[in-house]
Design a protein around this motif. Structure first.
Motif, PDB file in Angstrom:
ATOM      1  N   TYR A  24      -7.685  -0.483   7.839  1.00  0.00           N
ATOM      2  CA  TYR A  24      -8.025   1.149   8.371  1.00  0.00           C
ATOM      3  C   TYR A  24      -9.507   0.949   8.979  1.00  0.00           C
ATOM      4  O   TYR A  24     -10.428   0.233   8.212  1.00  0.00           O
ATOM      5  CB  TYR A  24      -8.119   1.631   6.932  1.00  0.00           C
ATOM      6  CG  TYR A  24      -8.629   3.115   7.029  1.00  0.00           C
ATOM      7  CD1 TYR A  24      -7.925   4.168   7.837  1.00  0.00           C
ATOM      8  CD2 TYR A  24      -9.611   3.640   6.515  1.00  0.00           C
ATOM      9  CE1 TYR A  24      -8.421   5.207   8.121  1.00  0.00           C
ATOM     10  CE2 TYR A  24     -10.274   5.010   6.439  1.00  0.00           C
ATOM     11  CZ  TYR A  24      -9.238   5.639   7.532  1.00  0.00           C
ATOM     12  OH  TYR A  24      -9.944   6.932   7.455  1.00  0.00           O
ATOM     13  N   ASP A  25      -9.927   1.348  10.087  1.00  0.00           N
ATOM     14  CA  ASP A  25     -11.016   1.400  10.698  1.00  0.00           C
ATOM     15  C   ASP A  25     -11.763   2.907  10.609  1.00  0.00           C
ATOM     16  O   ASP A  25     -11.265   3.859  10.952  1.00  0.00           O
ATOM     17  CB  ASP A  25     -11.051   1.416  12.304  1.00  0.00           C
ATOM     18  CG  ASP A  25     -12.386   1.294  13.081  1.00  0.00           C
ATOM     19  OD1 ASP A  25     -13.328   1.801  12.501  1.00  0.00           O
ATOM     20  OD2 ASP A  25     -12.439   0.599  13.840  1.00  0.00           O
ATOM     21  N   VAL A  57       0.883  -1.148  -0.205  1.00  0.00           N
ATOM     22  CA  VAL A  57      -0.026  -0.022   0.147  1.00  0.00           C
ATOM     23  C   VAL A  57       0.898   1.320   0.017  1.00  0.00           C
ATOM     24  O   VAL A  57       1.897   1.193   0.491  1.00  0.00           O
ATOM     25  CB  VAL A  57      -1.088  -0.011   1.266  1.00  0.00           C
ATOM     26  CG1 VAL A  57      -2.005  -1.092   1.092  1.00  0.00           C
ATOM     27  CG2 VAL A  57      -0.221   0.082   2.537  1.00  0.00           C
ATOM     28  N   GLN A  58       0.190   2.322  -0.691  1.00  0.00           N
ATOM     29  CA  GLN A  58       1.102   3.596  -0.458  1.00  0.00           C
ATOM     30  C   GLN A  58      -0.192   4.468  -0.020  1.00  0.00           C
ATOM     31  O   GLN A  58      -1.160   4.632  -0.327  1.00  0.00           O
ATOM     32  CB  GLN A  58       1.458   4.090  -1.794  1.00  0.00           C
ATOM     33  CG  GLN A  58       2.086   5.451  -1.814  1.00  0.00           C
ATOM     34  CD  GLN A  58       2.690   5.798  -3.228  1.00  0.00           C
ATOM     35  OE1 GLN A  58       2.696   4.898  -4.148  1.00  0.00           O
ATOM     36  NE2 GLN A  58       3.070   6.934  -3.533  1.00  0.00           N
ATOM     37  N   ILE A  59       0.416   5.275   1.013  1.00  0.00           N
ATOM     38  CA  ILE A  59      -0.589   5.956   1.875  1.00  0.00           C
ATOM     39  C   ILE A  59      -0.327   7.606   1.836  1.00  0.00           C
ATOM     40  O   ILE A  59       1.066   7.818   2.111  1.00  0.00           O
ATOM     41  CB  ILE A  59      -0.959   5.767   3.273  1.00  0.00           C
ATOM     42  CG1 ILE A  59      -1.556   4.251   3.271  1.00  0.00           C
ATOM     43  CG2 ILE A  59      -1.996   6.552   3.895  1.00  0.00           C
ATOM     44  CD1 ILE A  59      -1.270   3.531   4.803  1.00  0.00           C
ATOM     45  N   THR A  60      -1.064   8.648   1.298  1.00  0.00           N
ATOM     46  CA  THR A  60      -0.950   9.812   1.527  1.00  0.00           C
ATOM     47  C   THR A  60      -1.747  10.670   2.350  1.00  0.00           C
ATOM     48  O   THR A  60      -3.084  10.485   2.407  1.00  0.00           O
ATOM     49  CB  THR A  60      -0.756  10.415   0.128  1.00  0.00           C
ATOM     50  OG1 THR A  60       0.003   9.729  -0.819  1.00  0.00           O
ATOM     51  CG2 THR A  60      -0.375  11.907   0.120  1.00  0.00           C
ATOM     52  N   ASP A  61      -1.132  11.541   3.491  1.00  0.00           N
ATOM     53  CA  ASP A  61      -2.131  12.158   4.275  1.00  0.00           C
ATOM     54  C   ASP A  61      -1.219  13.251   4.897  1.00  0.00           C
ATOM     55  O   ASP A  61      -0.591  13.131   5.801  1.00  0.00           O
ATOM     56  CB  ASP A  61      -2.546  11.208   5.193  1.00  0.00           C
ATOM     57  CG  ASP A  61      -3.620  11.503   6.503  1.00  0.00           C
ATOM     58  OD1 ASP A  61      -4.269  12.673   6.019  1.00  0.00           O
ATOM     59  OD2 ASP A  61      -3.993  11.059   7.716  1.00  0.00           O
ATOM     60  N   SER A 118      -8.528   5.480  12.324  1.00  0.00           N
ATOM     61  CA  SER A 118      -7.155   4.927  12.681  1.00  0.00           C
ATOM     62  C   SER A 118      -6.796   4.003  11.517  1.00  0.00           C
ATOM     63  O   SER A 118      -7.644   3.199  11.329  1.00  0.00           O
ATOM     64  CB  SER A 118      -7.121   4.512  13.858  1.00  0.00           C
ATOM     65  OG  SER A 118      -7.959   3.228  14.103  1.00  0.00           O
ATOM     66  N   TYR A 119      -5.743   3.790  11.290  1.00  0.00           N
ATOM     67  CA  TYR A 119      -5.118   2.752  10.463  1.00  0.00           C
ATOM     68  C   TYR A 119      -3.859   2.112  11.073  1.00  0.00           C
ATOM     69  O   TYR A 119      -3.134   2.937  11.759  1.00  0.00           O
ATOM     70  CB  TYR A 119      -4.882   3.388   9.087  1.00  0.00           C
ATOM     71  CG  TYR A 119      -3.988   4.450   8.960  1.00  0.00           C
ATOM     72  CD1 TYR A 119      -2.657   4.350   8.675  1.00  0.00           C
ATOM     73  CD2 TYR A 119      -4.699   5.704   8.862  1.00  0.00           C
ATOM     74  CE1 TYR A 119      -2.025   5.736   8.587  1.00  0.00           C
ATOM     75  CE2 TYR A 119      -3.947   6.759   8.722  1.00  0.00           C
ATOM     76  CZ  TYR A 119      -2.581   6.617   8.554  1.00  0.00           C
ATOM     77  OH  TYR A 119      -1.653   7.861   8.393  1.00  0.00           O
ATOM     78  N   ASP A 120      -3.601   0.750  10.580  1.00  0.00           N
ATOM     79  CA  ASP A 120      -2.282   0.099  11.202  1.00  0.00           C
ATOM     80  C   ASP A 120      -1.722  -0.328   9.989  1.00  0.00           C
ATOM     81  O   ASP A 120      -2.186  -1.158   9.096  1.00  0.00           O
ATOM     82  CB  ASP A 120      -2.576  -0.911  11.996  1.00  0.00           C
ATOM     83  CG  ASP A 120      -1.664  -1.599  12.494  1.00  0.00           C
ATOM     84  OD1 ASP A 120      -0.622  -1.255  12.723  1.00  0.00           O
ATOM     85  OD2 ASP A 120      -1.981  -3.279  12.610  1.00  0.00           O
ATOM     86  N   VAL A 121      -0.459   0.129   9.556  1.00  0.00           N
ATOM     87  CA  VAL A 121       0.243  -0.535   8.384  1.00  0.00           C
ATOM     88  C   VAL A 121       1.172  -1.473   8.807  1.00  0.00           C
ATOM     89  O   VAL A 121       1.779  -1.411   9.770  1.00  0.00           O
ATOM     90  CB  VAL A 121       0.914   0.822   7.860  1.00  0.00           C
ATOM     91  CG1 VAL A 121       1.657   0.427   6.597  1.00  0.00           C
ATOM     92  CG2 VAL A 121       0.198   1.920   7.348  1.00  0.00           C
TER      93      VAL A 121
END
Length: 192
Positions: A174-175, A158-162, A180-183
């Motif tokens: 990801y909840d 995954v790639q996450i941008t925030d 909230s998220y756990d990578v």
């Protein structure tokens, strides 16, 4: 009485035509193709892979769910078809929108997917994107969205941008309710 070759040539086609019922069936059977060959145009056109036993097929589909009178989610697909299991819908060019209090919170897109109407789980594949209204973006090759728990999960990279942060990892939980998220996996974080 007719005489001469010219008259005989005229009688030959007329006699062949008159006696067609006698010898025509034999000639047709003799000239019929052998070896199981079928005449052109009798073969069914090939179907796309995975759609062989389709229960039904639809184009440009939009279906949604309401909770307490307000929109909960919507799924739009360019093509939808089912197989033997009518509860599992195969989707192409998918866009799912998740709402909270009738306001759009997330847009989830992918080139293909599957929706299980009994379990309320949407699985997307090929260039999947989860875009939140607050700017949060998740990109992956595949992921699943569980409507009952409001969670997005994948074991794929995954790639996450925030908000000025770029995160890469192998898998995410990801909840959406708790935001909230756990990578998982080896995580790489870039701060912009």
């Amino acid at each position: 009485m007719m005489t001469g070759y010219r008259n005989l040539l005229w009688l030959l086609p007329v006699s062949l035509l008159l006696f067609w019922p006698v010898w025509g069936g034999t000639l047709s059977r003799l000239l019929a193709p052998r070896g199981g060959l079928e005449a052109p145009g009798t073969l069914a056109p090939p179907q796309a892979a995975g759609k062989d036993d389709a229960g039904f097929m639809m184009d440009n589909v939009l279906f949604s769910q309401l909770k307490n009178g307000s929109r909960d989610w919507e799924i739009q697909a360019k093509h939808l078809y089912t197989g033997k299991d009518q509860d599992r819908m195969q989707l192409e060019a998918v866009e799912a929108q998740v709402f909270k209090n009738d306001k759009r919170k997330f847009v989830i897109t992918g080139k293909e997917g599957e929706y299980n109407s009994k379990k309320k789980i949407l699985i997307l594949r090929n260039q999947v994107r989860v875009q939140a209204e607050n700017g949060f973006l998740v990109q992956s090759d595949s992921l699943s969205y569980d409507d009952q728990t409001r969670k997005i999960t994948t074991a794929a990279p995954v790639q996450i941008t925030d908000k000025g942060i770029g995160i890469q990892g192998k898998g995410i939980d990801y909840d959406m309710q708790k935001e909230s998220y756990d990578v998982r996996g080896r995580v790489k974080v870039d701060i912009h």
